[in-house]
Design an enzyme around this catalytic site. Sequence first.
Site, mmCIF file in Angstrom:
data_model
loop_
_atom_site.group_PDB
_atom_site.id
_atom_site.type_symbol
_atom_site.label_atom_id
_atom_site.label_comp_id
_atom_site.label_asym_id
_atom_site.label_seq_id
_atom_site.Cartn_x
_atom_site.Cartn_y
_atom_site.Cartn_z
ATOM 1 N N GLY A 267 27.908 43.333 39.657
ATOM 2 C CA GLY A 267 26.952 44.317 40.150
ATOM 3 C C GLY A 267 27.103 45.665 39.475
ATOM 4 O O GLY A 267 26.139 46.238 38.979
ATOM 5 N N ALA A 268 28.330 46.174 39.461
ATOM 6 C CA ALA A 268 28.558 47.498 38.917
ATOM 7 C C ALA A 268 30.059 47.741 38.845
ATOM 8 O O ALA A 268 30.842 46.927 39.332
ATOM 9 C CB ALA A 268 27.907 48.557 39.803
ATOM 10 N N GLU A 270 33.208 50.941 38.934
ATOM 11 C CA GLU A 270 33.498 52.307 39.376
ATOM 12 C C GLU A 270 34.323 53.137 38.403
ATOM 13 O O GLU A 270 34.970 54.106 38.830
ATOM 14 C CB GLU A 270 34.232 52.244 40.717
ATOM 15 C CG GLU A 270 35.679 51.696 40.666
ATOM 16 C CD GLU A 270 35.804 50.204 40.963
ATOM 17 O OE1 GLU A 270 34.821 49.472 40.762
ATOM 18 O OE2 GLU A 270 36.896 49.784 41.384
ATOM 19 N N ASN A 271 34.345 52.820 37.104
ATOM 20 C CA ASN A 271 35.125 53.597 36.133
ATOM 21 C C ASN A 271 35.045 55.089 36.441
ATOM 22 O O ASN A 271 33.973 55.615 36.685
ATOM 23 C CB ASN A 271 34.579 53.372 34.728
ATOM 24 C CG ASN A 271 34.245 51.929 34.477
ATOM 25 O OD1 ASN A 271 35.103 51.074 34.623
ATOM 26 N ND2 ASN A 271 32.997 51.653 34.160
ATOM 27 N N GLU A 304 30.011 52.202 44.525
ATOM 28 C CA GLU A 304 30.752 52.677 43.342
ATOM 29 C C GLU A 304 31.168 54.138 43.525
ATOM 30 O O GLU A 304 32.260 54.536 43.146
ATOM 31 C CB GLU A 304 29.933 52.502 42.067
ATOM 32 C CG GLU A 304 29.445 51.076 41.803
ATOM 33 C CD GLU A 304 30.506 49.996 41.954
ATOM 34 O OE1 GLU A 304 31.701 50.295 41.742
ATOM 35 O OE2 GLU A 304 30.144 48.853 42.317
ATOM 36 N N HIS A 307 34.222 54.401 45.752
ATOM 37 C CA HIS A 307 35.467 54.016 45.093
ATOM 38 C C HIS A 307 36.218 55.222 44.522
ATOM 39 O O HIS A 307 37.418 55.139 44.277
ATOM 40 C CB HIS A 307 35.182 53.060 43.931
ATOM 41 C CG HIS A 307 35.269 51.600 44.277
ATOM 42 N ND1 HIS A 307 36.299 51.063 45.025
ATOM 43 C CD2 HIS A 307 34.467 50.551 43.944
ATOM 44 C CE1 HIS A 307 36.107 49.740 45.130
ATOM 45 N NE2 HIS A 307 35.009 49.411 44.487
HETATM 46 C C1 7MF Z 1 28.838 46.300 46.445
HETATM 47 O O1 7MF Z 1 33.713 46.096 43.431
HETATM 48 C C2 7MF Z 1 29.751 45.367 46.869
HETATM 49 C C3 7MF Z 1 30.443 44.617 45.953
HETATM 50 C C4 7MF Z 1 34.206 44.886 40.739
HETATM 51 C C5 7MF Z 1 32.996 44.084 40.421
HETATM 52 C C6 7MF Z 1 31.677 45.916 42.198
HETATM 53 O O2 7MF Z 1 32.892 47.937 42.481
HETATM 54 C C7 7MF Z 1 33.036 46.556 42.309
HETATM 55 C C8 7MF Z 1 33.913 46.334 41.061
HETATM 56 C C9 7MF Z 1 32.278 42.190 41.891
HETATM 57 C C10 7MF Z 1 31.647 41.682 43.015
HETATM 58 C C11 7MF Z 1 30.983 42.547 43.879
HETATM 59 C C12 7MF Z 1 30.960 43.918 43.625
HETATM 60 C C13 7MF Z 1 31.609 44.440 42.488
HETATM 61 C C14 7MF Z 1 32.265 43.552 41.612
HETATM 62 C C15 7MF Z 1 30.242 44.776 44.592
HETATM 63 C C16 7MF Z 1 29.330 45.734 44.193
HETATM 64 C C17 7MF Z 1 28.651 46.478 45.108
HETATM 65 N N1 7MF Z 1 35.180 47.010 41.245
HETATM 66 BR BR1 7MF Z 1 33.128 41.011 40.757
HETATM 67 ZN ZN ZN Z 2 34.103 47.548 44.604
#
Ligand code: 7MF
Ligand code: ZN
Length: 879
Positions: A267-268, A270-271, A304, A307
Amino acid sequence: MKEGVAGKVIYRKNYLAYPWDIKQLNLHIAVGVETTTVRAQMDFNLKSGFDSPQSIVLHGGDLQLLSITLNDRRLSEADYVIEGETLTIADAPATSVLKTEVQIHPSKNFALEGLYLSGEFLLTQCEAQGFRKITWFPDRPDVMTTYRVTLEADQLAFPVLLSNGNEVGRGELPGGRHWVRWDDPFPKPSYLFALVAGDLALVEDRFTTRSGREVSLRIYVEEENLDRCEHAMESLINAMRWDEKRFNLEYDLNIYHIVATNDFNMGAMENKSLNIFNSKYVLARPDTATDADYQGIEGVIGHEYFHNWTGNRVTCQDWFQLTLKEGLTVFRDEEFSADMQSRAVKRIRVIRDLRSRQYPEDDGPMSHPIRPDQYSEINNFYTATIYQKGATIIRMYHTLLGEDGFQKGMKLYFERHDGQAVTCDDFLAAMADANDVNLDRFGRWYSQSGTPQVKVTDNYDSETGTYTLKLEQHTAPTHDQQDKHSLVLPFALGLLSEDGKELPLQLETEASATVGTRLLIIEKAQQEFIFINLPEKPVPSLFRDFSAPVKVQYEYTQQQLATLIAHDSDPFVRWDAAQQMAQTAILEQCANHRQDREMSLDVSLLRAFEGVLSDREADPALLAEALVLPDEDYLAEQMDVVDVDGIHAARNYIKSRLANELQELFSERYSDLNDAQAYRKSAADMARRSLKNICLSYLMETDVGESLASDQLGSSDNMTDTLAAIRGLVLMDSGLAETALSDFEIKWKDDALVMDKWFIMQAIKPGRETVVLVRKLMDHPAFSIQNPNKVRALIGVFSMLNPTGFHADNGSGYEFHADRVIELDALNPQIAARMASAFNRWKRYDEGRKALMKAQLQRIASAENLSGDVTEIISNALK
Ligand code: 7MF
Ligand code: ZN
């Protein structure tokens, strides 16, 4: 080289701290599509408490090493050992400066991890272990350091050069090249590193934080998408404001970047200060994105952004702690959405998602606790369990401690751990200490997998007015764990009279009664609560607001369910009662179908739906949720042996009967809501569209459906209404469907995100013929097996959201899908592994389908060069 090493298992109990501090990482990256050169300088200092000499261990993958020096001495191959993904320098001096130079090849990177090409620009994805594909470094989250990054590239091809933190310099170089330097003052783990290089356009806004910091907000997209960023920007600003208000958390830099890409595994990301997003979660215009897309964007932008504190400022010690940042951040984004839209509707959607995705996961071959004890490929552990179940465990702290207590815990968590890489135990300790409570028993939620069952029985004594409620909890053994304990369950309860009034609650030990929801705590395997002074046998309203993630068993009569649906004060309980009633009705008809008996419509269900449709007071979005029948996969989970065709037939039968019996009410509500008003984005308008389009989906089962859908399609000014109309026509097999689809295709053929919807509408069509169409669509110019969104839209939707297509009894769906898993694995193991999990529930089907699925699993398992990612999923499924 493949990801990981197939079969190698990593255990949580083997965690060892890294012996070195790295004061600073200096990167110089000469960016190029074919070849990128990365020079790194790392300043190592032995941590106190570690005896010298120690070896330095670095991670790397697919790197071409050009040079490596230690304290300015060039190392030869005899000075270090490369083994798999590690490079070890034995006996390094306590103060060591390590310099490396490597080359990498972004245009050949199809795994979309590390540095890769998307369209014309280059970008990175490092979580969880992608940084090692950029340079040699201890690629583990407990090694936090400050980054200074100089990017250098051709000025014409790459006018925009971004990395984390603040821009601290730029200049021109001979040969049409230029450089930009970035400095991130916050120490961070390598998984939060990012770079973006390319010719991107920019939308800019500003935000002033509560303490007066001016933040420049910049969304970078490809030029043609500039008119689709408004909603993302508004969502970002709302998220920043909300986090100040609700969590007292402010942004900490003067710049915040979001970059949108079409080629993204998830999805995205958070860098730090340089979020990278799947364009699906940024780009929206009323004519290209549905209301669900708008809500998804708000949620993911929030996620994001949140985070920045829960994940970045405080991060994870190791990847076993992933839920520390993900469960908590999902909880925060859920609360954000609940505060922005309708709390009740958001809550219901979250619970539906948990039950339909996480419960099956926890009951299947990949079952794991929210804090796993082992894994072989960490990418396979970004699961519904870590995220969604993790968030419900955070929510239970909130339920137990209240908003104030929870915020006290958060405050202490940041006071103790800002700038650190910590564990789930640290979070629990902060919550416990801040509130002066003992949460040790609650902590079992971190180590136990599986969904607890709670059996509820009751007894009313009319002589004494005493009502006894008995709860027994039981967690069945799971694939990963035999022995289970009882867990702490917050149990929110109400009691209703038969006509729906809230009854006063008084336990036998209490002097007086209270009105409204009561929060009780269950800790033991069996517990009894005795209520007194009750004038009649109450209808229990159990686990209000879904106060614990359990499966509740209580033998409700239809009459009791009707009372809850019509009167309960808790919107979740009302919705759940309607779902239970519908589920029972559908499963009964499913049994009739299997035994060739005639199907029929339950009268209570008809009356309940009539009540919902006649309700002019409630939020239309809530009514819409109540009218959605449980989906086929969820129903399948309720059967011992899944009857794919029976469920489909029974669900359709019930839907069609409800539609025809209540046609007048559906029509009336539909035309009220279909008021020819121009599109607006407000929550109220979205709510009206959701109820309108649910009504339409029922009306598609009646004589008037086709013409209503056709009219709606003709007059629609937004993607929500357009899609609802076309989907309706496609599902009813209308003669108009083909034209609708081809008009849509002509209009949107060059628009990647909109074409995803076109693929989905076709992949989801029930029946065994769909596999033929899906196969054909893979040759469509808008499809690409290299693009995860396309793969999810066509292949993922077919295998996971189209039960009668995927589970066709001739095995055609299985065979097609196994071919795709093998094909994908050579390109993108992460996506291949996600796709492979479509077979995870294979043991729950009839003998014929079981054998067919098992054969495909074995075929995948024996494919050559299978990645560690897919190997882990398949071998667990076959165990
Ligand atoms: C809302 O968690 C909920 C979950 C990892 C990649 C985004 O920010 C993240 C990243 C995966 C699966 C679901 C989500 C994400 C990832 C996500 C995104 C938006 N750290 Br793999
Ligand atoms: Zn996340």
